[in-house]
Enzyme design. Structure first.
Site: not given
Ligand SMILES: Cc1cc2nc3c(=O)[nH]c(=O)nc-3n(C[C@H](O)[C@H](O)[C@H](O)COP(=O)(O)OP(=O)(O)OC[C@H]3O[C@@H](n4cnc5c(N)ncnc54)[C@H](O)[C@@H]3O)c2cc1C
Length: 463
Positions: A53, A179-180, A202, A236, A442
């Site tokens: 963002k 992937g779109a 896509e 692809v 408005h």
């Molecule tokens: C480019 C991109 C843009 C995105 N934009 C958006 C958005 O605009 N809005 C939105 O809602 N979502 C967005 N997302 C999705 C969002 O980032 C994820 O849904 C969210 O981060 C998931 O959170 P989580 O806590 O489940 O996992 P994660 O954020 O993946 O956190 C998991 C953590 O666990 C740690 N971990 C894993 N295994 C171990 C272990 N064995 N021991 C210790 N640590 C470990 C990892 O290092 C990581 O830090 C986006 C994702 C990407 C890739």
């Protein structure tokens, strides 16, 4: 609770894990959080929502100056991009937020361990440095990782995942995006605005397939006008990676074409990350796609081990993960939290933005409901004209008999902020009549929600 070293140990400090840890601590539970990366914050803060963002915002300003400022009588001369500075700003924002999570951990006395955690017995986690943590309850919030094409592993130089695309050293001349979906179109927009020639490939017959069909079709035509090139129903099949370029064979119907670019971004989806956690050894089951199986209370097959966020089934969204983080903490503390998956919004931060909540028209029809649908085009809305942006629309989907709002779909600037009205309406089981009766300031873009509701009821005022 019985006396273990901790009441709760959370594995992963992404938005699911760190929110779960904070809520556990607020509820008086002695909490530890183990994270393998140095900064706290996981995908969302470090390589996902926030950096993407930041770059979308910077490039939107640039694009506006280059293409739209003249409409407003503003002559922007000698506008240029300092890409290194743009990237530096993104990094500063990320650092500020990850440091903020570290401060919150201190504030709530959450014990933070740096390392990779593995379950070694029902209540025990071993870290990569051999430290052992014992906890009464364990929350797995280990998140997800990008999926590569089987014949095209990520090298983050020429073959990029979203992580690599958010950290490029220079602006590529040409980029192919495979992937779109949401991540694909967002990052394609960033580089298109910076002058990269961007081609999207896509496999499905439309972009952003999770969105209402009318919205994805309109979004595609808007993005095409902005310069993005789409190849739909295209696959692809082969790739050849060189030092500074990549060639892809793309199957489109009976034709196989060769596409070459400086870089390819593979954005075909993400998969749950459970590597090295030792789950199956402890009797915790995964489904066929690799998600940890949980019940309605986020309990795995071991009832004191929970899982939340991207590592369990459901939309891979930051706010879904954080809401599950709050809910699981409250469940552990003996409360009965409420989480309504029907009221989780989904946003695409293109320009214009897309936001939706509830059912798409196709889903509502599939459920056999009789529908009342209303659409208001943004060109009917005064504020949209003042903004200089009249493409897009708001579509409301209600159940005909009860009038209950089933879905709200917005293609408009600031859709991400407007969707909150639909979230509350669905959460509170509001009707089209409720939306039509509510006063909307408005001139605002949200008047389009009011007008679309009136249209669904058969008496629009503005068109
Ligand atoms: C480019 C991109 C843009 C995105 N934009 C958006 C958005 O605009 N809005 C939105 O809602 N979502 C967005 N997302 C999705 C969002 O980032 C994820 O849904 C969210 O981060 C998931 O959170 P989580 O806590 O489940 O996992 P994660 O954020 O993946 O956190 C998991 C953590 O666990 C740690 N971990 C894993 N295994 C171990 C272990 N064995 N021991 C210790 N640590 C470990 C990892 O290092 C990581 O830090 C986006 C994702 C990407 C890739």
């Amino acid at each position: 609770m019985a006396k273990k070293q901790f009441d709760v140990a959370v594995v992963g400090a992404g938005i699911g894990g760190y929110i779960a840890a904070i809520r556990c601590a607020q509820l008086g539970l002695k909490t530890a959080c183990i994270e393998k990366s140095k900064p706290l914050g996981g995908t969302c803060l470090i390589v996902g929502c926030i950096p993407s963002k930041a770059l979308l915002q910077s490039t939107e300003y640039y694009d506006w100056l280059m293409k739209e400022s003249q409409q407003h009588g503003i002559a922007a001369k000698e506008v240029s991009v300092d890409f290194a500075k743009m990237m530096q700003r993104k990094t500063q924002i990320v650092d500020g937020l990850t440091n903020g999570v570290a401060s919150l951990f201190k504030k709530h006395s959450i014990v933070r361990y740096e390392g990779t955690a593995r379950l070694t017995s029902a209540h025990m986690l071993e870290l990569s440095d051999k430290q052992v943590i014992e906890a009464e309850n364990i929350i797995i919030a280990s998140g997800s990782e990008p999926i590569p094409l089987p014949f095209l592993p990520f090298d983050e130089k020429v073959v990029l995942s979203s992580t690599g695309a958010l950290a490029l050293p220079t602006i590529p001349k040409k980029m192919i995006v495979v992937g779109a979906g949401i991540i694909g179109v967002e990052l394609a927009s960033v580089y298109n605005r910076l002058g990269t020639q961007v081609v999207l490939v896509e496999m499905l017959d439309r972009i952003t397939p999770m969105m209402d069909t009318a919205v994805s079709k309109s979004l595609q035509s808007i993005l095409q006008k902005q310069g993005l090139e789409f190849h739909l129903s295209a696959k692809v099949t082969k790739a050849k990676v060189n030092a500074n370029s990549v060639s892809l064979s793309v199957q489109e119907g009976a034709n196989e074409t060769e596409m070459t670019a400086d870089v390819v971004l593979v954005a075909i989806g993400r998969r749950p990350y459970t590597k090295g956690l030792g789950l199956t050894e402890q009797g915790i089951t995964l489904d066929s796609k690799g998600y940890i199986e949980v019940d309605g209370n986020f309990r795995t097959k071991q009832s004191h081990i929970y899982a939340i966020g991207d590592v369990i089934e459901g939309p891979m969204l930051a706010h879904k993960a954080s809401e599950e983080g709050v809910a699981v903490a409250e469940i552990i503390a003996g409360q009965q939290p409420h989480l309504n998956y029907m009221a989780i919004p989904n946003v695409i931060y293109t320009h214009p933005e897309v936001a939706s909540v509830g059912l798409t028209e196709a889903e509502a029809r599939e459920a056999g409901m009789e529908l009342a649908i209303g659409t208001c085009f943004m060109r009917a809305i005064g504020r949209a004209r003042c903004l200089g942006y009249v493409e897009g629309f708001v579509k409301v989907i209600g159940e005909k008999n009860s009038g209950r709002l089933l879905g709200l779909h917005i293609l408009s600037p600031h859709a991400s902020e407007m969707i909150g009205e639909g979230v509350i309406a669905i959460e509170k089981k509001a009707t089209l009549q409720d939306l039509a009766a509510a006063s909307h300031a408005h001139p605002t873009l949200s008047e389009a929600i009011h007008e679309a509701s009136l249209a669904a009821l058969g008496h629009p005022l503005a068109f």
